[in-house]
Design a protein around this motif. Structure first.
Motif, PDB file in Angstrom:
ATOM      1  N   GLU A 338     -24.564 -13.977  23.474  1.00  0.00           N
ATOM      2  CA  GLU A 338     -24.077 -12.719  22.890  1.00  0.00           C
ATOM      3  C   GLU A 338     -23.912 -11.646  23.958  1.00  0.00           C
ATOM      4  OE1 GLU A 338     -26.743 -11.728  19.651  1.00  0.00           O
ATOM      5  OE2 GLU A 338     -26.174 -13.605  18.653  1.00  0.00           O
ATOM      6  N   THR A 341     -20.825 -12.364  26.015  1.00  0.00           N
ATOM      7  CA  THR A 341     -19.612 -12.111  25.235  1.00  0.00           C
ATOM      8  C   THR A 341     -19.312 -10.606  25.192  1.00  0.00           C
ATOM      9  OG1 THR A 341     -20.173 -14.051  23.914  1.00  0.00           O
ATOM     10  CG2 THR A 341     -18.457 -12.615  23.045  1.00  0.00           C
ATOM     11  N   LYS A 345     -16.146  -8.484  26.840  1.00  0.00           N
ATOM     12  CA  LYS A 345     -15.348  -7.606  25.987  1.00  0.00           C
ATOM     13  C   LYS A 345     -15.178  -6.235  26.662  1.00  0.00           C
ATOM     14  CE  LYS A 345     -14.992  -7.013  21.001  1.00  0.00           C
ATOM     15  NZ  LYS A 345     -15.766  -7.176  19.759  1.00  0.00           N
ATOM     16  N   SER A 352     -15.057 -16.415  25.516  1.00  0.00           N
ATOM     17  CA  SER A 352     -15.876 -16.721  24.350  1.00  0.00           C
ATOM     18  C   SER A 352     -17.017 -17.606  24.834  1.00  0.00           C
ATOM     19  CB  SER A 352     -15.053 -17.411  23.265  1.00  0.00           C
ATOM     20  OG  SER A 352     -14.420 -18.556  23.810  1.00  0.00           O
ATOM     21  N   LYS A 354     -20.609 -20.115  23.289  1.00  0.00           N
ATOM     22  CA  LYS A 354     -21.425 -20.562  22.165  1.00  0.00           C
ATOM     23  C   LYS A 354     -22.628 -21.328  22.672  1.00  0.00           C
ATOM     24  CE  LYS A 354     -19.918 -23.785  19.420  1.00  0.00           C
ATOM     25  NZ  LYS A 354     -18.992 -24.493  18.516  1.00  0.00           N
ATOM     26  N   ALA A 366      -9.994 -17.008  24.400  1.00  0.00           N
ATOM     27  CA  ALA A 366     -10.431 -16.077  23.359  1.00  0.00           C
ATOM     28  C   ALA A 366     -11.386 -16.689  22.340  1.00  0.00           C
ATOM     29  CB  ALA A 366      -9.213 -15.487  22.660  1.00  0.00           C
ATOM     30  N   THR A 367     -11.240 -17.991  22.073  1.00  0.00           N
ATOM     31  CA  THR A 367     -12.118 -18.632  21.082  1.00  0.00           C
ATOM     32  C   THR A 367     -12.672 -19.938  21.652  1.00  0.00           C
ATOM     33  OG1 THR A 367     -10.199 -19.750  20.140  1.00  0.00           O
ATOM     34  CG2 THR A 367     -10.902 -17.706  19.055  1.00  0.00           C
ATOM     35  N   PRO A 368     -13.857 -20.346  21.208  1.00  0.00           N
ATOM     36  CA  PRO A 368     -14.430 -21.591  21.715  1.00  0.00           C
ATOM     37  C   PRO A 368     -13.545 -22.792  21.369  1.00  0.00           C
ATOM     38  CG  PRO A 368     -16.105 -20.317  20.559  1.00  0.00           C
ATOM     39  CD  PRO A 368     -14.784 -19.653  20.277  1.00  0.00           C
TER      40      PRO A 368
END
Ligand SMILES: *Cc1c(COP(=O)(O)O)cnc(C)c1O
Length: 429
Positions: A338, A341, A345, A352, A354, A366-368
């Motif tokens: 977190e 991330t 930002k 991204s 996880k 942008a996304t996993p």
């Protein structure tokens, strides 16, 4: 500040390259993907490593995931000292081996019988031989981007180091052997069904990293893994979960417990040796009874179940069973993910991340990703800039955009906070 003075790392790297191919004993260590000089490690303790120049790092490579309790944990070191004092190797059975095998079988109930070996490669290589010996069939299904060690049958479109260097299939593997390996897309259930429809009678087994950690971090979808289990059952193929990385890294119940899926064979390594060479394969009794000398499938090892290595494994496994161990490990890993991330930002960097238990993935997109193709879309150059900027500031991530990262129980909020502060600067680079 850059310096023209030659560092001890540079000197050692020059010397190493004269006698060891690329100066390293395992490819990714050479820093080829990210460029620059590999750090020669002089010592490690808790969440930290120190290089040959005395520089300290917060370590998220964790000896590729083995260091789940932190480096040089006093209890593990003491167990190793004690065992070493009783002799380094006997080539005969010991009580400690039984204890470790019993413990693994208790925690991973799919393993009715367990055999200890010295590396993950040995474990997966033997699991394949066992699947073939048990079924009398030749073909193995694996998934692109999954790495299962460097056995011939498995070095076809493999992940990790193989992927890092852009030649995921190795030279030196005869086509007759590679031809028995069917490579499918990870998380593509329809393709898997199709392969069974066409070749069911020839398929000895399916090997998979249920949570792939060698193409960065991609979780198998529950549907994909469940269908895999059903197809193997339906067609008499052996389902092999390669949990060399995920075993006791994502939780005490391993990936198979998280998904509630029972594989026929499981391979373990990394964490179960606590930094020493211990790995294992185990599973269904009728399959494991094919192993020599009970059955016709040969496997052996001079140093298998080595007493000093097993002592490190047992001491480590004792610590991970302490109440709340994985809750805290997961919490810290989530906090890291977190924090990173948010830092990205702030710097407006497409990013991204996880985590699952104590392992995490950092993605410069942008996304996993949920597939190998999406992993390939990550911005490698952005990762490399981030990697070096972090390294320079004392944070050591694995030197490749395709490796997962690892948090240990020795990483506290202090190290995670420091890492996030470093990341704010590193993302800005
Ligand atoms: C590390 C790894 C291996 C290979 O283990 P070694 O001990 O390096 O031979 C196999 N499978 C997976 C999933 C791994 O992460």
């Amino acid at each position: 500040m850059s310096t023209t003075m030659t560092s001890r790392n540079d000197t050692l790297f020059d010397r190493a390259q004269r006698i060891i191919p690329a100066g390293v004993n395992s490819p990714v260590r050479a820093f080829r993907a990210v460029g620059g000089t590999p750090r020669f490690i002089a010592r490690a303790e808790g969440p930290h490593t120190w290089d040959a120049d005395g520089k300290r790092y917060i370590d998220y490579m964790g000896s590729w995931g083995t260091a789940v309790v932190g480096h040089a944990h006093p209890k593990v070191v003491e167990a190793v000292r004690e065992a070493a004092g009783r002799g380094l190797s006997y080539g005969a059975p010991t009580e400690a081996e039984i204890e470790l095998a019993e413990l693994l079988a208790k925690l991973v109930p799919s393993m009715a019988l367990v055999r200890l070996v010295s590396s993950g490669t040995e474990a997966t290589m033997t699991a394949l031989r066992l699947a073939r010996g048990f079924t009398g069939r030749p073909k193995i299904i694996k998934f692109e981007g999954c790495y299962h060690g460097h056995g011939d049958s498995l070095l076809v479109k493999a992940g990790s180091g193989a992927l890092t260097f852009g030649n995921p299939s190795s030279a030196g593997v005869p086509p007759e052997i590679a031809g028995h390996t069917i490579v499918l897309s990870f998380n593509d259930t329809a393709q898997l069904e199709d392969a069974f429809r066409k070749m069911a009678g020839e398929i000895a087994g399916v090997i998979v990293e249920p949570i792939a950690g060698n193409m960065n971090l991609v979780e198998g979808s529950a549907e994909f893994l469940r269908r895999m289990r059903d197809l193997c059952t339906q067609h008499g193929a052996v389902l092999i979960f390669d949990e060399v990385m995920t075993g006791f890294r994502v939780g005490l119940e391993c990936a198979q417990g998280r998904y509630g899926i029972t594989p026929d064979l499981t391979t373990l390594g990394k964490v179960i040796g606590g930094g020493m060479p211990v790995a294992a394969f185990g599973g269904r009794r009728d399959i494991m009874e094919c192993v020599a000398p009970l059955g016709p499938v040969y496997q052996a090892g001079t140093l298998s179940g080595n007493p000093v290595a097993v002592a490190a494994g047992l001491a480590t496994m004792k610590i991970v069973q302490e109440p709340g161990f994985y809750d805290l490990l997961s919490l810290h890993t989530e906090a890291l993910v977190e924090g990173l991330t948010l830092a990205a930002k702030k710097c407006r960097v497409p990013f991204s991340a996880k985590s699952v238990g104590g392992m995490f993935g950092l993605f410069f997109r942008a996304t996993p990703p949920t597939s190998f193709a999406e992993v390939m879309q990550c911005d490698k150059d952005a990762f490399n800039r981030f990697f070096h900027a972090a390294l320079e500031r004392g944070v050591y991530f694995a030197p490749s955009a395709f490796e997962a990262g690892f948090v240990s129980a020795a990483h506290t909020e202090a190290e995670i906070g420091d890492t996030v502060s470093v990341a704010v600067q590193a993302f800005g680079q």
